[in-house]
Structure formats: structure tokens, C-alpha cells
Design an enzyme around this catalytic site. Sequence first.
Site, mmCIF file in Angstrom:
data_model
loop_
_atom_site.group_PDB
_atom_site.id
_atom_site.type_symbol
_atom_site.label_atom_id
_atom_site.label_comp_id
_atom_site.label_asym_id
_atom_site.label_seq_id
_atom_site.Cartn_x
_atom_site.Cartn_y
_atom_site.Cartn_z
ATOM 1 N N GLY A 72 -9.483 -6.503 2.186
ATOM 2 C CA GLY A 72 -8.736 -5.576 3.170
ATOM 3 C C GLY A 72 -10.082 -4.824 3.829
ATOM 4 C CD GLN A 122 -12.580 0.287 4.756
ATOM 5 O OE1 GLN A 122 -11.760 -0.671 4.864
ATOM 6 N NE2 GLN A 122 -13.180 0.031 3.582
ATOM 7 C CB CYS A 153 -13.148 0.786 -1.685
ATOM 8 S SG CYS A 153 -13.070 1.327 0.144
ATOM 9 C CG LEU A 154 -15.230 -4.308 1.710
ATOM 10 C CD1 LEU A 154 -14.712 -4.986 2.876
ATOM 11 C CD2 LEU A 154 -16.215 -4.999 0.919
ATOM 12 C CG HIS A 185 -7.375 0.392 -0.883
ATOM 13 N ND1 HIS A 185 -8.016 0.730 -2.058
ATOM 14 C CD2 HIS A 185 -8.225 0.341 0.196
ATOM 15 C CE1 HIS A 185 -9.242 0.834 -1.734
ATOM 16 N NE2 HIS A 185 -9.522 0.741 -0.183
ATOM 17 C CD GLU A 186 -7.539 -2.044 3.470
ATOM 18 O OE1 GLU A 186 -8.291 -1.276 4.159
ATOM 19 O OE2 GLU A 186 -8.377 -2.494 2.359
ATOM 20 C CG HIS A 205 -9.644 3.069 4.296
ATOM 21 N ND1 HIS A 205 -10.683 3.747 3.829
ATOM 22 C CD2 HIS A 205 -9.681 1.652 3.146
ATOM 23 C CE1 HIS A 205 -11.479 3.092 2.760
ATOM 24 N NE2 HIS A 205 -10.851 2.067 2.430
HETATM 25 ZN ZN ZN Z 1 -11.262 0.486 0.969
#
Ligand code: ZN
Length: 196
Positions: free
Chosen positions: A63, A68, A108-109, A150-151, A154
Site C-alpha cells: 500500500g 508518502q 510501513c514503507l 493504515h493508508e 497517512h
Molecule cells: Zn504506511
Amino acid sequence: MWYSILDTLILIRDDNHMALLEILYFPDPRLRNIAKPVQTVDAGIRQLLDDMLDTMYAAPGIGLAATQINSDKRVVVIDVSEEKDQPLCLINPEILELEGVEEMEEGCLSVPGVFETVQRADQVRLRALDRDGKSVEIQAGGLLAVCIQHEIDHLDGKLFVDYLSQLKRTRIRKKLEKEQRQTNPEVDAKSSQRVI
Ligand code: ZN
């Protein structure tokens, strides 16, 4: 006239185009920006979605939210499939209903190398626009439900580490800051400039 049509066709069929976007890392303050709703789903937004999917698959991740990659659009891409062939593009996602409780280990990235258990709703119902600008309603459970929450967090400037204790979050921040200094001395120079 023919030439311009031909040019357009060539552009449409240029599948080789792939753009990898730079992912911001915690504690970058830009991860706290609140994304703004997309007014029109146009070619620019579809390009953003494609670039975000390329970036997510290359990372690799399941995701990615526009925040991000330092875009202020309310846009997320997700693919929780094994084969990585079921991309889900959500524009202006809006949660309609949350149900149940689930605990899952998340990563998370933007917080590389950190995995922690977070409690979230187990079922989610949401409304969003798809890549054609069409309104869709989605019901999801399990990993997809967790990923969606989660997204969307963000887009509201929230990270999964915010659900952890202050002590844990500080430890993670220090660890990542140290790693970022070691891998890229410029980051250190930039953050020093910010302090000044
Ligand atoms: Zn994330």
C-alpha cells in the site's frame, strides 16, 4: 491530423514508462501534512496513480498513500494479492463504517525495518472514486481492511507508530534518524539547516 492521432496512440501505448517516486521517511514532517480532496479525476491523477503503483511494487509494499511521496492529493494505492495483479486505486476514500477489532503486525514503507502490532477495526465499509472517477463502495475485512485504515491514516497525517507508546515511538525515531544519517550524509546536513 493523422499525425496527431498517431502521436496520441503512441503515447497511450507507451507501457515502458515507469516513474519511481521518492518515499518520505519518518520523522519527516511532511508525513504530517493533511491531504486535500481531488476535485477532478483527470489524466494527471491517473498518471499519479500509475507512478504510485510502480513505486509501491518496486519498494516492495502492499500500500502507498500520496502523502508518502509528498503529494497532497487524497489518493491511495493498494494491492494485497499474492500475485501482485489486483491493484486497487482509491481516490477521496471515506470510511462509512468500522466494525470489530483486529490486531495485526504492521510495517510501513515510510518506517523501514519496523514492525509492530496495532489494533484496528476488522471490517471496513468505504466509499471512494475509482481511477475513472466513478463512485464505488467497498466492503473489506482482514489484511485489506487493515491496509485501507493504515493508508487513509497517512492522508490525515497519521502514522502507525502513533498507536504505539511515546517511549517506543521515540526509540524508533532515533533509530531511523541514525540510519538516515549513515546512509545519506546530505539528510543530516538538511535537517541541521532546518534546525537553524
Ligand atoms: Zn504506511
